[in-house]
Enzyme design. Structure first.
Site, PDB file in Angstrom:
ATOM      1  N   LYS A  53      10.141  10.361 -14.226  1.00 24.70           N
ATOM      2  CA  LYS A  53      11.299  10.604 -15.099  1.00 24.70           C
ATOM      3  C   LYS A  53      11.276   9.657 -16.306  1.00 24.70           C
ATOM      4  CE  LYS A  53      13.996  12.477 -11.291  1.00 24.70           C
ATOM      5  NZ  LYS A  53      15.020  12.324 -10.249  1.00 24.70           N
ATOM      6  N   GLN A  97      19.050   7.788  -8.187  1.00 19.81           N
ATOM      7  CA  GLN A  97      18.081   8.518  -7.373  1.00 19.81           C
ATOM      8  C   GLN A  97      18.538   8.551  -5.913  1.00 19.81           C
ATOM      9  OE1 GLN A  97      15.488  10.185  -8.624  1.00 19.81           O
ATOM     10  NE2 GLN A  97      14.700  10.855  -6.650  1.00 19.81           N
ATOM     11  N   ASP A 120      22.734  14.970 -13.505  1.00 21.68           N
ATOM     12  CA  ASP A 120      22.284  15.641 -12.278  1.00 21.68           C
ATOM     13  C   ASP A 120      23.220  16.791 -11.886  1.00 21.68           C
ATOM     14  OD1 ASP A 120      19.905  14.794 -11.008  1.00 21.68           O
ATOM     15  OD2 ASP A 120      20.830  12.906 -10.402  1.00 21.68           O
TER      16      ASP A 120
HETATM   17  N1  GUN Z   1      16.424  13.114  -5.038  1.00 20.17           N
HETATM   18  C1  GUN Z   1      15.742  14.266  -4.889  1.00 20.17           C
HETATM   19  N2  GUN Z   1      16.012  15.110  -5.910  1.00 20.17           N
HETATM   20  C2  GUN Z   1      16.873  14.466  -6.715  1.00 20.17           C
HETATM   21  C3  GUN Z   1      17.527  14.825  -7.926  1.00 20.17           C
HETATM   22  O1  GUN Z   1      17.373  15.916  -8.473  1.00 20.17           O
HETATM   23  N3  GUN Z   1      18.342  13.881  -8.453  1.00 20.17           N
HETATM   24  C4  GUN Z   1      18.553  12.673  -7.862  1.00 20.17           C
HETATM   25  N4  GUN Z   1      19.387  11.824  -8.439  1.00 20.17           N
HETATM   26  N5  GUN Z   1      17.970  12.318  -6.729  1.00 20.17           N
HETATM   27  C5  GUN Z   1      17.137  13.219  -6.165  1.00 20.17           C
END
Ligand code: GUN
Length: 286
Positions: A53, A97, A120
Site C-alpha cells: 500500500k 490494517q 476502507d
Molecule cells: N485486512 C485485510 N484486508 C483489509 C482491508 O481491506 N483493509 C484493512 N484495513 N485491513 C485489511
C-alpha cells in the site's frame, strides 16, 4: 475456455490514471492527497500488504504516513494516534490494517476513525450509507470487483449473483454493491444448505471464503462469470484462490486468476478513495 480478467493490468491502468490526476491536483490546486497507514504487531501477511500500500502511494504521488506500533500497544495509545490523524489536515485517508491484536477491540477502533477519512469504508456510518446506496467510500475489495466487471463490459443488472462468504470486509458489502447495481443477490456461507446447487445457480459467482480451491469447476455453471477474491497461502508457500482455477476456467466465460485478479484492484481502489477524500475536502467534484 474462459477469458481471463487481468486484474493486475487493469489496476495498473487505474493507478496510472490516478497518478496523472494527483499530478494535476498538485499543479493546479497545490494539494497532495495523504494516506495514513497504521499497523499494530508483526503479522507477516499484514506487513506485506502494508508495504504494498505504501509503495502504491509513492508511485501515485500520494503522501503516505506510516505508523508501525508494537503488538502490545495499549488501546488508548492507538486511539490517541487515530484522534491525531483525524485532526491532521495533511491526512485524507486513515487505514488501520486488520486483524488487530486480540487485546484491542476492532469495533472501537473502526468507530474512532473519522467517517470522512474512512477510506476502507468500515465505519458503521459508512456501512449504513452503503446499505442505503450512497457510500462515502465503497469498501476497496468489493468496489474493485465492480470495477473489474465494468472494465470487461459485464453488467450485473438482472443477473443472479452468488456471493460465497459473509465477512464484513468482502461478502456483505459485495452484496450491497451488487444490489445497488440491480443484481439479484444470494449470499451463501458455511451453514448454507447445498452449496454446490447455490453455486450452480450463479450467473456471476463471487468467492470470498478464504479456503484454498474449495470451489471445484464442476460446481460452476457453463458460461458463468467467476470472481475469485480468495488469496490463500499453500504449505509450499505458493498462493491460490478459493476456486480451483484449472477446472473452473474450462466452464466459465470470464474468470479472475488469484493472485493477479482482485488483489491488485483492492490497492487501486484504496488510492482512488484517498484521492476522492482529498478532492472532497477541497470542494472539488468527486
Ligand atoms: N485486512 C485485510 N484486508 C483489509 C482491508 O481491506 N483493509 C484493512 N484495513 N485491513 C485489511
Amino acid at each position: 475456455m474462459a477469458s481471463v480478467i487481468d486484474g493486475k493490468k487493469i489496476a495498473g491502468e487505474i493507478r496510472e490514471n490516478l497518478r496523472q490526476e494527483v499530478t494535476w491536483l498538485r499543479e493546479t490546486h497545490g494539494m497532495v492527497p495523504g494516506l495514513a497507514v497504521v499497523i499494530v504487531g508483526e503479522d507477516p501477511a499484514s506487513r506485506v500488504y502494508v508495504r504494498m500500500k505504501r509503495q502504491a502511494c509513492e508511485t501515485a504521488g500520494i503522501a503516505s504516513f506510516h505508523h508501525e506500533l508494537p503488538g502490545d500497544t495499549p488501546q488508548n495509545l492507538l486511539l490517541e494516534l487515530i484522534h491525531r490523524l483525524n485532526a491532521d489536515p495533511a491526512v485524507h485517508g486513515i487505514l488501520v490494517q486488520l486483524p488487530l491484536p486480540d487485546h484491542i477491540p476492532e469495533r472501537v477502533i473502526l468507530e474512532t476513525i473519522s467517517p470522512y477519512k474512512d477510506v476502507d469504508g468500515f465505519h458503521p456510518f459508512n456501512v449504513g450509507m452503503l446499505s442505503i446506496g450512497e457510500p462515502l467510500f465503497p469498501p476497496c475489495t468489493p468496489f474493485g470487483v465492480m470495477m473489474l466487471l465494468r472494465h470487461v463490459g459485464i453488467d450485473p443488472k438482472s443477473r443472479h449473483v452468488v456471493v460465497v462468504g459473509r465477512s464484513n470486509i468482502v461478502g456483505k458489502p459485495m452484496a450491497m454493491l451488487m444490489l445497488a447495481a440491480h443484481a439479484t443477490v444470494t449470499v451463501a456461507h458455511s451453514r448454507s444448505h447445498d452449496l454446490p446447487a447455490l453455486v450452480r445457480s450463479a450467473d456471476i459467482l463471487v468467492a470470498a471464503v478464504g479456503k484454498p480451491r474449495m470451489i471445484p469447476g464442476e460446481w460452476i455453471r457453463e458460461g458463468a462469470v467467476v470472481i475469485d477474491v480468495g488469496t490463500n497461502r499453500l504449505p509450499d508457500g505458493s498462493l491460490c484462490g478459493d476456486v480451483d482455477f484449472a477446472s473452473a476456467e474450462k466452464r466459465a466465460s470470464w474468470i479472475t486468476p488469484s493472485p493477479g485478479g482482485v488483489g491488485p484492484m483492492t490497492i487501486a481502489m484504496l488510492l482512488s478513495n484517498t484521492v476522492k477524500s482529498a478532492k472532497r475536502v477541497h470542494g472539488l467534484p468527486t
